[in-house]
Design a protein around this motif. Structure first.
Motif, PDB file in Angstrom:
ATOM      1  N   LEU A   7       0.858  -1.185   0.000  1.00  8.85           N
ATOM      2  CA  LEU A   7       0.000   0.000   0.000  1.00  8.85           C
ATOM      3  C   LEU A   7       0.891   1.231   0.000  1.00  8.85           C
ATOM      4  CD1 LEU A   7      -2.767   1.434   0.305  1.00  8.85           C
ATOM      5  CD2 LEU A   7      -2.484   1.187   2.782  1.00  8.85           C
ATOM      6  N   VAL A   8       0.634   2.149  -0.948  1.00 10.83           N
ATOM      7  CA  VAL A   8       1.363   3.413  -1.011  1.00 10.83           C
ATOM      8  C   VAL A   8       0.352   4.533  -0.829  1.00 10.83           C
ATOM      9  CG1 VAL A   8       2.872   4.908  -2.371  1.00 10.83           C
ATOM     10  CG2 VAL A   8       3.051   2.419  -2.607  1.00 10.83           C
ATOM     11  N   THR A   9       0.422   5.238   0.297  1.00 10.13           N
ATOM     12  CA  THR A   9      -0.437   6.397   0.488  1.00 10.13           C
ATOM     13  C   THR A   9       0.227   7.588  -0.188  1.00 10.13           C
ATOM     14  OG1 THR A   9       0.560   7.094   2.576  1.00 10.13           O
ATOM     15  CG2 THR A   9      -1.249   5.511   2.712  1.00 10.13           C
ATOM     16  N   GLY A  10      -0.578   8.471  -0.760  1.00  9.08           N
ATOM     17  CA  GLY A  10      -0.017   9.581  -1.511  1.00  9.08           C
ATOM     18  C   GLY A  10       0.650   9.105  -2.783  1.00  9.08           C
ATOM     19  N   GLY A  11       0.207   7.984  -3.276  1.00 12.88           N
ATOM     20  CA  GLY A  11       0.872   7.339  -4.389  1.00 12.88           C
ATOM     21  C   GLY A  11       0.578   7.898  -5.764  1.00 12.88           C
ATOM     22  N   ALA A  12      -0.251   8.921  -5.865  1.00 17.30           N
ATOM     23  CA  ALA A  12      -0.517   9.521  -7.178  1.00 17.30           C
ATOM     24  C   ALA A  12       0.333  10.770  -7.396  1.00 17.30           C
ATOM     25  CB  ALA A  12      -1.997   9.858  -7.322  1.00 17.30           C
ATOM     26  N   VAL A  29       0.381  -3.879  -5.962  1.00 14.39           N
ATOM     27  CA  VAL A  29       0.454  -2.530  -5.392  1.00 14.39           C
ATOM     28  C   VAL A  29      -0.905  -1.843  -5.436  1.00 14.39           C
ATOM     29  CG1 VAL A  29       1.520  -0.253  -5.580  1.00 14.39           C
ATOM     30  CG2 VAL A  29       2.868  -2.313  -6.032  1.00 14.39           C
ATOM     31  N   ILE A  30      -1.265  -1.250  -4.296  1.00 12.22           N
ATOM     32  CA  ILE A  30      -2.471  -0.440  -4.174  1.00 12.22           C
ATOM     33  C   ILE A  30      -2.032   0.968  -3.806  1.00 12.22           C
ATOM     34  CG2 ILE A  30      -4.649  -0.118  -2.953  1.00 12.22           C
ATOM     35  CD1 ILE A  30      -4.344  -3.114  -2.108  1.00 12.22           C
ATOM     36  N   VAL A  31      -2.583   1.948  -4.494  1.00 13.51           N
ATOM     37  CA  VAL A  31      -2.296   3.348  -4.195  1.00 13.51           C
ATOM     38  C   VAL A  31      -3.559   3.992  -3.639  1.00 13.51           C
ATOM     39  CG1 VAL A  31      -1.967   5.600  -5.294  1.00 13.51           C
ATOM     40  CG2 VAL A  31      -0.404   3.732  -5.796  1.00 13.51           C
ATOM     41  N   VAL A  32      -3.400   4.705  -2.527  1.00  9.00           N
ATOM     42  CA  VAL A  32      -4.477   5.499  -1.952  1.00  9.00           C
ATOM     43  C   VAL A  32      -4.069   6.961  -2.070  1.00  9.00           C
ATOM     44  CG1 VAL A  32      -5.659   6.103   0.183  1.00  9.00           C
ATOM     45  CG2 VAL A  32      -5.240   3.714  -0.351  1.00  9.00           C
ATOM     46  N   VAL A  50      -7.089   3.691  -5.487  1.00 11.75           N
ATOM     47  CA  VAL A  50      -8.261   3.939  -4.659  1.00 11.75           C
ATOM     48  C   VAL A  50      -8.262   5.423  -4.313  1.00 11.75           C
ATOM     49  CG1 VAL A  50      -9.446   3.418  -2.506  1.00 11.75           C
ATOM     50  CG2 VAL A  50      -8.179   1.615  -3.699  1.00 11.75           C
ATOM     51  N   GLU A  51      -9.269   6.149  -4.797  1.00 12.08           N
ATOM     52  CA  GLU A  51      -9.361   7.576  -4.491  1.00 12.08           C
ATOM     53  C   GLU A  51     -10.090   7.761  -3.168  1.00 12.08           C
ATOM     54  OE1 GLU A  51     -10.759  11.855  -6.358  1.00 12.08           O
ATOM     55  OE2 GLU A  51     -11.005  10.045  -7.542  1.00 12.08           O
ATOM     56  N   LEU A  55      -7.439   9.937   5.934  1.00 14.04           N
ATOM     57  CA  LEU A  55      -8.225  10.202   7.135  1.00 14.04           C
ATOM     58  C   LEU A  55      -9.502   9.372   7.180  1.00 14.04           C
ATOM     59  CD1 LEU A  55      -7.818  14.080   7.272  1.00 14.04           C
ATOM     60  CD2 LEU A  55      -6.486  12.332   8.477  1.00 14.04           C
ATOM     61  N   ASP A  56      -9.903   8.824   6.028  1.00 14.30           N
ATOM     62  CA  ASP A  56     -11.065   7.947   5.988  1.00 14.30           C
ATOM     63  C   ASP A  56     -10.702   6.593   6.590  1.00 14.30           C
ATOM     64  OD1 ASP A  56     -12.486   9.917   4.698  1.00 14.30           O
ATOM     65  OD2 ASP A  56     -12.128   9.098   2.699  1.00 14.30           O
ATOM     66  N   THR A  57     -11.676   5.926   7.113  1.00 10.83           N
ATOM     67  CA  THR A  57     -11.410   4.633   7.745  1.00 10.83           C
ATOM     68  C   THR A  57     -11.638   3.468   6.792  1.00 10.83           C
ATOM     69  OG1 THR A  57     -13.676   4.540   8.591  1.00 10.83           O
ATOM     70  CG2 THR A  57     -11.978   5.477  10.039  1.00 10.83           C
ATOM     71  N   ASP A  58     -12.128   3.745   5.615  1.00 13.02           N
ATOM     72  CA  ASP A  58     -12.454   2.684   4.676  1.00 13.02           C
ATOM     73  C   ASP A  58     -11.457   2.649   3.517  1.00 13.02           C
ATOM     74  OD1 ASP A  58     -13.856   0.581   3.552  1.00 13.02           O
ATOM     75  OD2 ASP A  58     -15.166   1.907   2.415  1.00 13.02           O
ATOM     76  N   PHE A  59     -10.241   2.185   3.806  1.00 17.95           N
ATOM     77  CA  PHE A  59      -9.246   2.008   2.757  1.00 17.95           C
ATOM     78  C   PHE A  59      -8.526   0.684   2.984  1.00 17.95           C
ATOM     79  CE2 PHE A  59      -7.003   4.438   5.992  1.00 17.95           C
ATOM     80  CZ  PHE A  59      -5.787   3.795   6.092  1.00 17.95           C
TER      81      PHE A  59
END
Length: 72
Positions: A7-12, A29-32, A50-51, A55-59
């Motif tokens: 999982l890569v947050t800020g991946g875009a 790989v999943i990008v949030v 995943v857009e 801060l959301d709890t559903d990722f």
């Protein structure tokens, strides 16, 4: 790293998308990203996008490795 679910947050964003694209060669790989500063167009087709906000709890949370590149 090979065969991991990543999982890569800020991946875009610039750094995140380059990291995600490289990792996607050998991993799942999943990008949030909330697309505030990034764009999913910079991601390869091998990357799941995943857009949503961190801060959301559903990722996605069922991962082996996390790279946290997102800001709040």
């Amino acid at each position: 790293m090979h065969g991991q679910r990543v999982l890569v947050t800020g991946g875009a964003g610039f750094i995140g998308s380059n990291l995600a694209n490289r990792l996607a060669e050998d991993n799942d790989v999943i990008v949030v990203d909330d697309t505030h500063l990034g764009t999913p167009a910079s991601l390869s087709s091998d990357v799941e996008f995943v857009e949503t906000s961190i801060l959301d709890t559903d990722f996605p949370a069922d991962v082996d490795v996390l790279f946290h590149l997102a800001g709040t």
